[in-house]
Scaffold this motif. Structure first.
Motif, PDB file in Angstrom:
ATOM      1  N   UNK A 267       0.879  -1.236   0.088  1.00 31.59           N
ATOM      2  CA  UNK A 267      -0.100  -0.016  -0.271  1.00 31.59           C
ATOM      3  C   UNK A 267       0.959   1.316  -0.067  1.00 31.59           C
ATOM      4  N   UNK A 268       1.676   1.210   0.875  1.00 30.82           N
ATOM      5  CA  UNK A 268       2.772   2.331   1.062  1.00 30.82           C
ATOM      6  C   UNK A 268       3.895   2.124  -0.176  1.00 30.82           C
ATOM      7  N   UNK A 269       3.421   1.875  -1.376  1.00 34.62           N
ATOM      8  CA  UNK A 269       4.648   1.345  -2.343  1.00 34.62           C
ATOM      9  C   UNK A 269       5.415   2.923  -2.716  1.00 34.62           C
ATOM     10  N   UNK A 270       6.610   2.561  -2.796  1.00 37.96           N
ATOM     11  CA  UNK A 270       7.516   3.708  -3.233  1.00 37.96           C
ATOM     12  C   UNK A 270       7.002   4.271  -4.589  1.00 37.96           C
ATOM     13  N   UNK A 271       6.909   3.372  -5.494  1.00 40.95           N
ATOM     14  CA  UNK A 271       6.750   3.728  -6.781  1.00 40.95           C
ATOM     15  C   UNK A 271       5.222   3.567  -7.476  1.00 40.95           C
ATOM     16  N   UNK A 272       4.870   4.322  -7.856  1.00 36.03           N
ATOM     17  CA  UNK A 272       3.449   4.366  -8.184  1.00 36.03           C
ATOM     18  C   UNK A 272       3.391   4.983  -9.686  1.00 36.03           C
ATOM     19  N   UNK A 273       2.387   4.617 -10.587  1.00 36.54           N
ATOM     20  CA  UNK A 273       2.262   5.294 -11.885  1.00 36.54           C
ATOM     21  C   UNK A 273       2.072   6.828 -11.662  1.00 36.54           C
ATOM     22  N   UNK A 274       2.473   7.458 -12.361  1.00 39.14           N
ATOM     23  CA  UNK A 274       2.405   9.081 -12.178  1.00 39.14           C
ATOM     24  C   UNK A 274       1.007   9.284 -12.116  1.00 39.14           C
ATOM     25  N   UNK A 275       0.621  10.391 -11.517  1.00 40.52           N
ATOM     26  CA  UNK A 275      -0.793  10.876 -11.479  1.00 40.52           C
ATOM     27  C   UNK A 275      -1.644  11.137 -12.734  1.00 40.52           C
ATOM     28  N   UNK A 276      -2.234  10.458 -12.938  1.00 41.52           N
ATOM     29  CA  UNK A 276      -3.239  10.805 -14.257  1.00 41.52           C
ATOM     30  C   UNK A 276      -2.848   9.634 -15.426  1.00 41.52           C
TER      31      UNK A 276
END
Length: 428
Positions: A1-10
């Motif tokens: 859940x508290x992942x460091x890397x996520x797809x950029x917003x949008x």
RNA sequence: GUGGACGUAGCUCAGUUGGUUAGAGCGCCGGGUUGUGGCCCCGGAGGUCGGGGGUUCGAGUCCCCUCGUUCACCCCA
């Protein structure tokens, strides 16, 4: 859940089954485009920033606040394309495509980028399908461009949508109209909301987008472009409408329809859908007879559309059962006791070589778990190989849908697979 | 850029007036004796309760900040 890397917003990742739905949508669209004589063009996702500034218009929202622009290591200003028309026209000019004969009918599919606040139906990276017909002023081609979206919607079983069309005039008649509108707006500025007063100054045509009740009332008597078109524009517009009728495309004239990009002239249109939230335009476009000159080329008319694929998917989900089912895996090869991995690999290879899709266990699972995996993958057939089969030179086939299984000799395996996959039953 | 709503396992969500080792369903992994999936039964793994700070003897529960998601405005495909 508290992942460091996520797809950029949008932005988002597209995974099965959505990914396959998108690709079949693109296939259907490509077929229709090809049917209409349009050919695929692929332009870079990156263009010089100046192309968009000149093409889309310095004052537009896209250029002033929505572009992903950066300087590369050589100090050149580049921009992730926010739309597809300017790049295609640039490619047309750069490639000397006029020498292949006019009109050039081109289509593209690919990601566009705009840095807006995301919401339903609006993303920072989104897929567009678009087409451009460059070189013809014939109103018939306006109608053709419009009808392509319509054909696609029909093909997908969509019906709850509306086509709005308008003409925004040309260099002859539009300036006069804008002056007239500005004059009118000054007169009623007391009755307009702050937002509309700002628009009155910066981009008068946009006041028609206001949803505010009092503004709408105040604008009821505003001059309308349709009444101010020069004879040539009027005739062109009427021609386009007649052709639409002949093509059986239902439309509604909306003389307040204004598009946000500066390059539009004459015909403009928008397909609006029900049930999509507030971003309900799925496809839109129009004519852009001055764009080519704007980009430094010879005077060349053009007309095109662009269609938001994510919005199209939303429309399909809202209105119709998706008309395409994903391709199922044909065969899952299961190793029963007595069969080593080498055997499985031999069979996998033979089956695949015969053009039958096949997969097998790669987790060193037991027989039962392999069966489970086959069911999860919704394989049409399970091919079991074990001690018994090896001894008799056979394989067991199991039809997962009907829970029936039978044996065939190894030598006739491929033929039997083909027969089953075609007939869909185990006993020929 | 502005405003509202929401952030508890992979997913959908419970979590009582702040009180001990945070739960369910689904999913995932394994088992229910010989070579067989979907149903059923049993077991297991998996959560720094978005993050940080504060109040408190004690916070998933209260306060502040921050990040993110989402919807709407703006604008557009």
């Amino acid at each position: 859940m508290a992942l460091k890397y996520k797809a950029p917003r949008g932005t988002s990742d597209l995974v099965f089954p959505e990914s396959t739905r998108i690709s079949s949508l693109l296939e259907v669209a490509a077929r229709i485009l090809t049917l209409n004589g349009y050919q695929l063009i692929s332009t870079p996702i990156l263009e010089s920033t100046e192309l968009f500034r000149r093409g889309i218009g310095e004052e537009t929202d896209i250029v002033t606040k929505e572009m992903y622009t950066f300087e590369d290591q050589g100090g050149e200003s580049l921009t992730l394309r926010p739309e597809g028309t300017a790049p295609v026209v640039r490619a047309y000019l750069e490639g000397g495509l006029q020498s292949r004969g006019l009109p050039q009918k081109l289509y593209y599919m690919g990601p566009m980028f705009r840095r807006e606040r995301p919401q339903a139906g609006r993303y920072r990276q989104f897929l567009q399908i678009g087409a451009e017909a460059i070189g013809s002023r014939d109103p018939f081609i306006d109608a053709e461009i419009i009808s392509i979206s319509n054909n696609l919607f029909k093909k997908l079983g969509l019906s709850h949508y509306e086509l709005l069309v308008n003409s925004v005039g040309c260099a002859e008649c539009r300036p006069g109209y804008v002056r007239m509108l500005s004059g009118f707006l000054e007169g009623i500025s007391q009755q307009l909301c702050g937002e509309c007063r700002r628009r009155s100054r910066e981009n008068p045509l946009r006041v028609f987008d206001c949803k505010n009740e009092s503004c709408r009332e105040a604008l009821a008597r505003a001059p309308v472009i349709g009444e101010q078109l020069c004879p040539a524009c009027r005739e062109h517009f009427n021609g386009a409408l007649r052709h639409l009728e002949r093509l059986g495309v239902a439309y509604t004239i909306d003389d307040r329809l204004v598009r946000g990009l500066d390059y539009y002239t004459n015909t403009t249109f928008e397909f609006q859908f029900e049930g999509l939230g507030s971003q309900n335009t799925v496809s839109a476009g129009g004519r852009y007879d001055y764009l080519t000159e704007q980009l430094g080329g010879p005077e060349t008319p053009g007309v095109g559309f662009s269609l938001g694929v994510e919005r199209l998917v939303m429309a399909v989900e809202a209105q119709a059962a998706f008309p395409f089912s994903p391709e199922r895996l044909d065969v899952f090869v299961v190793a029963a006791p007595g069969a080593d991995r080498g055997r499985v690999l031999d069979i996998l290879t033979a089956v695949r070589a015969a053009g039958v899709s096949a997969d097998a266990d790669f987790m060193e699972r037991g027989l039962k778990a392999q069966m489970k995996q086959a069911a999860r993958l919704e394989a049409r057939l399970v091919l079991i190989i074990g001690k018994d089969e090896l001894e008799q030179g056979e394989v067991t086939l199991r039809d997962l849908d009907r829970s029936k299984q039978w044996r065939v000799p190894l030598s006739g395996m491929v033929a039997e697979l083909r027969r089953f996959l075609e007939d869909g039953c185990f006993n020929g």
